[in-house]
Motif scaffolding. Structure first.
Motif, PDB file in Angstrom:
ATOM      1  N   GLU A 108     -10.333  -1.637  -7.956  1.00  0.00           N
ATOM      2  CA  GLU A 108     -10.964  -0.354  -8.448  1.00  0.00           C
ATOM      3  C   GLU A 108     -12.295  -0.503  -8.724  1.00  0.00           C
ATOM      4  O   GLU A 108     -12.977   0.424  -8.497  1.00  0.00           O
ATOM      5  N   GLU A 109     -12.914  -1.664  -9.254  1.00  0.00           N
ATOM      6  CA  GLU A 109     -14.213  -1.766  -9.557  1.00  0.00           C
ATOM      7  C   GLU A 109     -15.019  -1.583  -8.055  1.00  0.00           C
ATOM      8  O   GLU A 109     -16.027  -0.892  -7.775  1.00  0.00           O
ATOM      9  N   VAL A 110     -14.486  -2.132  -6.841  1.00  0.00           N
ATOM     10  CA  VAL A 110     -15.005  -2.298  -5.622  1.00  0.00           C
ATOM     11  C   VAL A 110     -14.957  -0.646  -5.053  1.00  0.00           C
ATOM     12  O   VAL A 110     -15.917  -0.236  -4.509  1.00  0.00           O
ATOM     13  N   LYS A 111     -13.855  -0.099  -5.387  1.00  0.00           N
ATOM     14  CA  LYS A 111     -13.878   1.350  -4.955  1.00  0.00           C
ATOM     15  C   LYS A 111     -14.670   2.090  -5.805  1.00  0.00           C
ATOM     16  O   LYS A 111     -15.448   3.122  -5.031  1.00  0.00           O
TER      17      LYS A 111
ATOM     18  N   THR B   2     -18.129   1.255  -3.999  1.00  0.00           N
ATOM     19  CA  THR B   2     -18.409   1.499  -2.423  1.00  0.00           C
ATOM     20  C   THR B   2     -17.713   2.599  -1.896  1.00  0.00           C
ATOM     21  O   THR B   2     -18.020   3.032  -0.904  1.00  0.00           O
ATOM     22  N   GLY B   3     -16.787   3.267  -2.670  1.00  0.00           N
ATOM     23  CA  GLY B   3     -15.935   4.187  -2.090  1.00  0.00           C
ATOM     24  C   GLY B   3     -14.661   3.875  -1.221  1.00  0.00           C
ATOM     25  O   GLY B   3     -14.150   4.521  -0.903  1.00  0.00           O
ATOM     26  N   ILE B   4     -14.752   2.627  -1.243  1.00  0.00           N
ATOM     27  CA  ILE B   4     -13.613   2.065  -0.387  1.00  0.00           C
ATOM     28  C   ILE B   4     -12.329   2.016  -1.241  1.00  0.00           C
ATOM     29  O   ILE B   4     -12.239   1.288  -2.069  1.00  0.00           O
ATOM     30  N   ALA B   5     -11.225   2.681  -0.586  1.00  0.00           N
ATOM     31  CA  ALA B   5     -10.105   2.581  -1.588  1.00  0.00           C
ATOM     32  C   ALA B   5      -9.118   1.614  -1.283  1.00  0.00           C
ATOM     33  O   ALA B   5      -9.317   0.713  -0.461  1.00  0.00           O
ATOM     34  N   TYR B   6      -7.872   1.456  -1.877  1.00  0.00           N
ATOM     35  CA  TYR B   6      -7.032   0.164  -1.347  1.00  0.00           C
ATOM     36  C   TYR B   6      -5.618   1.040  -1.573  1.00  0.00           C
ATOM     37  O   TYR B   6      -5.569   1.954  -2.174  1.00  0.00           O
ATOM     38  N   LYS B   7      -4.750   0.444  -0.771  1.00  0.00           N
ATOM     39  CA  LYS B   7      -3.495   0.925  -0.731  1.00  0.00           C
ATOM     40  C   LYS B   7      -2.277  -0.265  -1.441  1.00  0.00           C
ATOM     41  O   LYS B   7      -2.764  -1.511  -0.796  1.00  0.00           O
ATOM     42  N   GLU B   8      -1.555   0.125  -2.297  1.00  0.00           N
ATOM     43  CA  GLU B   8      -0.874  -1.016  -2.766  1.00  0.00           C
ATOM     44  C   GLU B   8       0.578  -0.950  -2.184  1.00  0.00           C
ATOM     45  O   GLU B   8       1.136  -0.014  -2.206  1.00  0.00           O
ATOM     46  N   ILE B   9       0.968  -2.010  -2.028  1.00  0.00           N
ATOM     47  CA  ILE B   9       2.342  -2.381  -1.368  1.00  0.00           C
ATOM     48  C   ILE B   9       3.159  -3.162  -2.159  1.00  0.00           C
ATOM     49  O   ILE B   9       2.633  -4.583  -2.282  1.00  0.00           O
TER      50      ILE B   9
ATOM     51  N   ALA C 174      -9.869   0.660   4.538  1.00  0.00           N
ATOM     52  CA  ALA C 174      -9.245   0.592   3.113  1.00  0.00           C
ATOM     53  C   ALA C 174      -8.525  -0.808   3.088  1.00  0.00           C
ATOM     54  O   ALA C 174      -8.065  -1.283   4.011  1.00  0.00           O
ATOM     55  N   PHE C 175      -8.767  -1.412   1.721  1.00  0.00           N
ATOM     56  CA  PHE C 175      -8.011  -2.619   1.610  1.00  0.00           C
ATOM     57  C   PHE C 175      -6.460  -2.176   1.302  1.00  0.00           C
ATOM     58  O   PHE C 175      -6.001  -1.212   1.036  1.00  0.00           O
ATOM     59  N   VAL C 176      -5.622  -3.403   1.442  1.00  0.00           N
ATOM     60  CA  VAL C 176      -4.129  -3.379   1.324  1.00  0.00           C
ATOM     61  C   VAL C 176      -4.032  -4.502   0.338  1.00  0.00           C
ATOM     62  O   VAL C 176      -4.426  -5.623   0.574  1.00  0.00           O
ATOM     63  N   LEU C 177      -3.324  -4.042  -0.640  1.00  0.00           N
ATOM     64  CA  LEU C 177      -2.846  -4.920  -1.798  1.00  0.00           C
ATOM     65  C   LEU C 177      -1.495  -5.058  -1.742  1.00  0.00           C
ATOM     66  O   LEU C 177      -0.626  -4.189  -2.062  1.00  0.00           O
ATOM     67  N   TYR C 178      -0.942  -6.504  -1.468  1.00  0.00           N
ATOM     68  CA  TYR C 178       0.393  -6.684  -1.599  1.00  0.00           C
ATOM     69  C   TYR C 178       0.509  -7.383  -3.029  1.00  0.00           C
ATOM     70  O   TYR C 178      -0.034  -8.406  -3.278  1.00  0.00           O
ATOM     71  N   SER C 179       1.511  -6.526  -3.426  1.00  0.00           N
ATOM     72  CA  SER C 179       1.782  -7.330  -5.095  1.00  0.00           C
ATOM     73  C   SER C 179       3.162  -7.088  -5.455  1.00  0.00           C
ATOM     74  O   SER C 179       4.246  -6.655  -4.598  1.00  0.00           O
ATOM     75  N   ARG C 180       3.550  -7.289  -6.709  1.00  0.00           N
ATOM     76  CA  ARG C 180       4.905  -7.136  -7.175  1.00  0.00           C
ATOM     77  C   ARG C 180       4.669  -6.828  -8.714  1.00  0.00           C
ATOM     78  O   ARG C 180       3.621  -6.836  -9.471  1.00  0.00           O
ATOM     79  N   ASP C 181       5.582  -6.168  -9.354  1.00  0.00           N
ATOM     80  CA  ASP C 181       5.669  -6.039 -10.954  1.00  0.00           C
ATOM     81  C   ASP C 181       5.651  -7.378 -11.794  1.00  0.00           C
ATOM     82  O   ASP C 181       6.000  -8.345 -11.130  1.00  0.00           O
TER      83      ASP C 181
ATOM     84  N   VAL D  74      -1.916 -10.447  -2.455  1.00  0.00           N
ATOM     85  CA  VAL D  74      -2.563 -10.540  -1.088  1.00  0.00           C
ATOM     86  C   VAL D  74      -3.501  -9.498  -0.726  1.00  0.00           C
ATOM     87  O   VAL D  74      -2.899  -8.222  -0.760  1.00  0.00           O
ATOM     88  N   VAL D  75      -4.552  -9.492  -0.436  1.00  0.00           N
ATOM     89  CA  VAL D  75      -5.652  -8.565  -0.032  1.00  0.00           C
ATOM     90  C   VAL D  75      -5.872  -8.511   1.385  1.00  0.00           C
ATOM     91  O   VAL D  75      -6.218  -9.750   1.982  1.00  0.00           O
ATOM     92  N   GLU D  76      -5.586  -7.510   2.016  1.00  0.00           N
ATOM     93  CA  GLU D  76      -5.725  -7.508   3.539  1.00  0.00           C
ATOM     94  C   GLU D  76      -6.964  -6.507   3.798  1.00  0.00           C
ATOM     95  O   GLU D  76      -6.922  -5.286   3.125  1.00  0.00           O
ATOM     96  N   TRP D  77      -7.741  -6.849   4.895  1.00  0.00           N
ATOM     97  CA  TRP D  77      -8.929  -5.957   5.281  1.00  0.00           C
ATOM     98  C   TRP D  77      -8.790  -5.882   6.852  1.00  0.00           C
ATOM     99  O   TRP D  77      -9.018  -7.081   7.399  1.00  0.00           O
TER     100      TRP D  77
END
Length: 83
Positions: free
Chosen positions: A28-31, A34-41, A8-15, A59-62
């Motif tokens: 979301e489009e990639v998910k 491809t079915g590969i999800a992401y987790k947002e932090i 899964a991808f990890v997305l580091y973000s902020r408001d 920042v996107v982490e894989w």
């Protein structure tokens, strides 16, 4: 970490971050394709993350590697998944 989470991808973000919103849309489009999800932090939940990624987000982490930051590019993410 389970096998599912390691792929899964990890997305580091902020408001209030337009680039973060765009990155979520791309992930979301990639998910959907491809079915590969992401987790947002949210980097504001952790001082270390805030210090590490403050000016870089989103920042996107894989697989524990930073693969993109700032303007997230869908085609580059897809190429990464083909490896």
């Amino acid at each position: 970490m389970s096998g599912l989470e390691s792929n899964a991808f990890v997305l580091y973000s902020r408001d209030k971050c337009p680039l973060c919103d765009k990155a979520k849309q791309v992930l979301e489009e990639v998910k959907a394709e491809t079915g590969i999800a992401y987790k947002e932090i949210d980097i504001h939940t952790d001082d270390d993350l805030l210090e590490k990624f403050g000016l870089m987000i989103p920042v996107v982490e894989w697989k524990d590697d930073i693969v993109q930051f700032g303007n997230v590019d869908k085609s580059a993410l897809n190429r990464l998944l083909e490896k």
